[in-house]
Scaffold this active site. Sequence first.
Site, mmCIF file in Angstrom:
data_model
loop_
_atom_site.group_PDB
_atom_site.id
_atom_site.type_symbol
_atom_site.label_atom_id
_atom_site.label_comp_id
_atom_site.label_asym_id
_atom_site.label_seq_id
_atom_site.Cartn_x
_atom_site.Cartn_y
_atom_site.Cartn_z
ATOM 1 N N GLU B 160 0.804 -1.209 0.000
ATOM 2 C CA GLU B 160 0.000 0.000 0.000
ATOM 3 C C GLU B 160 0.848 1.275 0.000
ATOM 4 O OE1 GLU B 160 -3.095 -0.652 2.785
ATOM 5 O OE2 GLU B 160 -3.783 1.412 2.693
ATOM 6 N N SER B 211 -10.542 7.377 4.281
ATOM 7 C CA SER B 211 -11.522 7.187 5.366
ATOM 8 C C SER B 211 -10.857 7.540 6.689
ATOM 9 C CB SER B 211 -11.983 5.738 5.415
ATOM 10 O OG SER B 211 -12.390 5.319 4.152
ATOM 11 N N SER B 214 -3.265 8.349 7.174
ATOM 12 C CA SER B 214 -1.932 7.802 7.426
ATOM 13 C C SER B 214 -0.919 8.907 7.201
ATOM 14 C CB SER B 214 -1.615 6.669 6.448
ATOM 15 O OG SER B 214 -2.020 5.442 6.995
ATOM 16 N N ARG B 226 5.965 4.807 8.139
ATOM 17 C CA ARG B 226 4.681 5.348 8.586
ATOM 18 C C ARG B 226 4.911 5.908 9.980
ATOM 19 N NH1 ARG B 226 -0.292 3.517 11.255
ATOM 20 N NH2 ARG B 226 -2.079 4.430 10.187
#
Lengths: 774, 395
Positions: B160, B211, B214, B226
């Site tokens: 991702e 939604s 990140s 991340r």
Amino acid sequence: MQSSSEYEFLAPGLITEVDHLRTGLPSSIKLPDTLEIFRNLKNAKRFAIDIGGSLTKIAYYSLVSHRKVNYEAEKDNAPNEENFTYALSEGARLHFVKFETKYIADCLDFIRSNLVNSKESMSGKSIKATGGGSHKYASLIAEKLGLSVDKEDEMECLIKGCNFLLRNISDEAFVYHRHGNPEYEFQTATPNIFPYLLVNVGSGVSIMKVESEDSYERIGGTATGGGTFWGLGSLITKAKGFDELLQLAERGDHRNADMLVKDIYGGDYKKLGLPADLIASSFGKVCPKRETGGAQYTDADLARSLLFTISNDIGHIASLYAMMHKLNKIYFGGYFLRNHPLSMHTVSFSINYWSRGTVQCQFLRHEGYLGAIGAFLKGAEECDSDKYSWLENYAGSSGLQKSADSGAAPFGQLELDRWESPLRFCPLLKDPANYIPDTVDLNADQEARDYWLACFEESVNKYIERAVASQPYSTTREERAKQLKEKYVSRLHHLKEHPFAFGNLTVRSLLDTIEHCLREFDFPDPFLVQKQLENECAIALLKEWLKELDALSEKERRKELVVSVLAGNMFDWGAKEVATMLESQTFGFEQARENIPDRPWLVDCLDEWLERLEGEPHKKAAIFIDNSGVDVVLGILPFTRWLCSRGTKVILCANSAPALNDVTYSELLVVLKQAAAIDPILAKALHNNDLVAMQQGQVGPCLDLSRLPRDLAEELKTVDLLVIEGMGRAVHTNLNSEFTCESLKLAVIKNRWLAQKLGGQMFAVICKYEKGNT
Amino acid sequence: MGKISKKTMTKLRRSPVSYFRDTKNEDILFTAMPWFGMDIGGTLTKLVYFEPHNYTFEADDVEAEVLMNIRKYLTKNSAYGATGHRDIHLQMDNVMVNGRKGTLHFIRFPTSEMHNFIELAKSKGMAKLVTSVCATGGGAFKFEDTFRQEVNVKLEKRDELDSLIQGMLFADTNNSHECYYWSDPKEEDSCHKMTYDFSQPYPFLVVNIGSGVSVLAVYGPNDYKRVSGTSLGGGTFLGLCCLLTGCNSFEEAIELATLGDNKSVDKLIKDIYGGDYERFGLPGDLVASSFLGVFSFGQMALKERRDAVSREDLARATLVTITNNIGSIARMCALNEKINRVVFVGNFLRVNPISMRLLAYAMDFWSNGTLKALFLEHEGYFGAIGSLLASDDRV
């Protein structure tokens, strides 16, 4: 203002609750029994007030008079109450009363009409006010109390209040584990409380970095706080008001409204370490019905989801600030959390998650009082931390309640008694920051909790009987004793359900509570007659006993001195089973010696101790002593005398206030004087100041070495032998404490259950000698 | 060029790989046409379709015919079913993808309509043609079984975050106007978009607002981590707006917000301090500004205020609350990582200049101009683009 980046959240934090103040001043709400709540109002000296949207806190200072019985040595006749002289001792007390803001007008009226003693002296004075409502209610306060209103900066008050609590109140801060045992993990007092982050969650959230008593900085905050929870919650559910929203949230299921990791990934997303149940998108399932086919959720689900949204966000942002400023401790205050388990759990989880465990989130037992305490402290010389310290009064404080408990009392109280010296840590503690006085944590150990609560309830009648008997000429003694019993028993019942209400529940806190209650109901010293009688009997035996000891060989004497201290320690009216034996009146020193079990004892370091005595004499010993009578006179004094004769200076540390039949400081002075008249060695030592008496600074019969009077702590710095005697000081507390110097702990365990719990039998002996290390 | 024999097609179709390099003649052969990159998020599915140029098929090839049909269907329409949309304005012409020149088409539909998408794919004969589709996002895991069972398609899962970053870099390289910032974001009249030269991008922070949110710190093409995230994202905005206003779509929520004003919902600083905020060092014009920190929904505890508030104002307040919160987190992450450029992406920013300008203003203001908020034209499609590109880098 350091930079414009400071502006950001400064304003939201400055006022926490103003926006929820309703227009119009309610005045027709009937107060509960206010006299019980605003205690000692007639002696109130100074006021401060913290007015929030839902709760108001009033602080005042009063002088509380307690009767003290004088212990007099030279009496011709036998001691009894008839020839006691009482003295009044005035103690300073801080009162904090918390009530719903809707009662404010009534409370002010009540205060005004009850300021009996100080109405005149109050005129022309001012009241410190803080909180969002201080502006709005300023004129009402001025009009009702006839005081001018000084408005104080809210953040400054919060920080002052937080520092004060962390410094003075035992077990103030706790880590919350919703599903843990114990649920409330109270933090030990630490000599240095700074630096820390204080996050105040009111309508908005403000975040302060506190580096010392006087230096703090607002470093940020967020607009999403309690006001958002309340405002949004009122829009999306039918709940009326904050508490109803919390109650709704208690029974909802956020998974019906929130999009979880598993809703997106079908399970865990292992690669990023995201567990399936983690919330990926708050309210993410509440998208247009047309697209979802209609998610099913209730008001309760939404309330819970909202609570998680706000709490997670606050925790997240707080942890980012903590990491940015390299702080590992966050304290929370403000009306949003109010000891609500779900909110505390969520904030804790979030901080732990986002800081990867590097930042610890702590809550405060008295977080609701921070502002009022701080406002009161502003310029209050009565609270100078260089001169005084404060102690939570367990009789006058209402303790911590879970806000989700329905029917929680609308009023709360906190009372603090002033101690006329700042308190210090014992300088001999090996690891002061991690020092825990108590041997058993009754919060975590349910078996022990059940036993001790039942045990104290069973013995309450003994205390009451003795209290009543101690005042045969009083006409009010029965009534006061009845009230005392009711108060104490109901407290025990409350603690059974809420063991966390006053910090760590321990035998020490239960014993302290008895002493607070006895004093509160004017039974200043129920054991006075008994103590005096026993001291005098023992003194009469001292000369003969010293002669016997002197006749022994040095080797036998050294051993005998230890055994005598242990035998003396049998004379403890605080121990239920022993009290019965003592009542038989035939129980003497010899019987006590016979009851000392054969060696090896439960903890037996006698040989090591005797071996140590072959070496150099100690330079200076401090002995924390226990009971009156045989214990101090025939046990401790010969031991002390022997140390003195070896050239060791001795400090005898006695309780400051009466606790059971423990010898008090003032009684010890009399006993020493009497002993000196009998024995030249003791007389010389006293005369040369090689033997001195000092105060332990404890309320009850236990010993918290993190709270010693400053002068004693100073003296202890040069001590190379610490002797701690008795069950309260060496078993219930300090059994496992380690010191930097040599220590000798001597006690007889006069409680069958405890003896067995520790692996021994009734009258098991603790004789624990440790060399100490740094 | 470009002719693929039926035999080769058959051979290649058996392979899970969508293309391979012919080592003999260095020519690149294609299979599994058409090329798709898919990013299946919690709310939206983003689909990137690569239409190769100069490509012909043998007329009698049935499979080629299917391909042509699909191409025709996708490129001639801008709406598919009730909820699928093609963002024509984002279309990228003449881009090179894996050595082929062609056009990238950008399509989105709600993830909740996945079953309709699969039906459509079936009806267009896609099941006969494609053996694998590159996909990323949570749905690549969640719908893996469905795709295999329903249309016999294997979802080739792409990382991702890799996909997101590769997609961003690809778009910026291929579109000279991809990256921009908002100048004068506070001023309604003078505010405008300005192209930003992002050719030397590192290090930068990516704040991907779908939604949820990140936050990634990117130090090099393959060097990133991340650093944070929050569950208060686009899904929260939409969910709350639906509850508060009864709106039916993101677009409607944004339209409402555009017409609304959060001043009647939030508690502004001037509401609290009146004129007396000089004491706190707050300049008056800032206080007057709706951009400033407020107590979100602070007025809504009062019934009379709730009764008087409009849907538009509630939508605006929700948008401002969520956006400011993301801004705060982004700013602190940037400070913690010592990074000055913050690139905001994700479909929350689609048709949402209010949020972009708020973020631009917040970054600039709270950092005294040291932080720069950047935006990319293809907002939410980078994961899908990246998954298409990363087709040789399977996870």
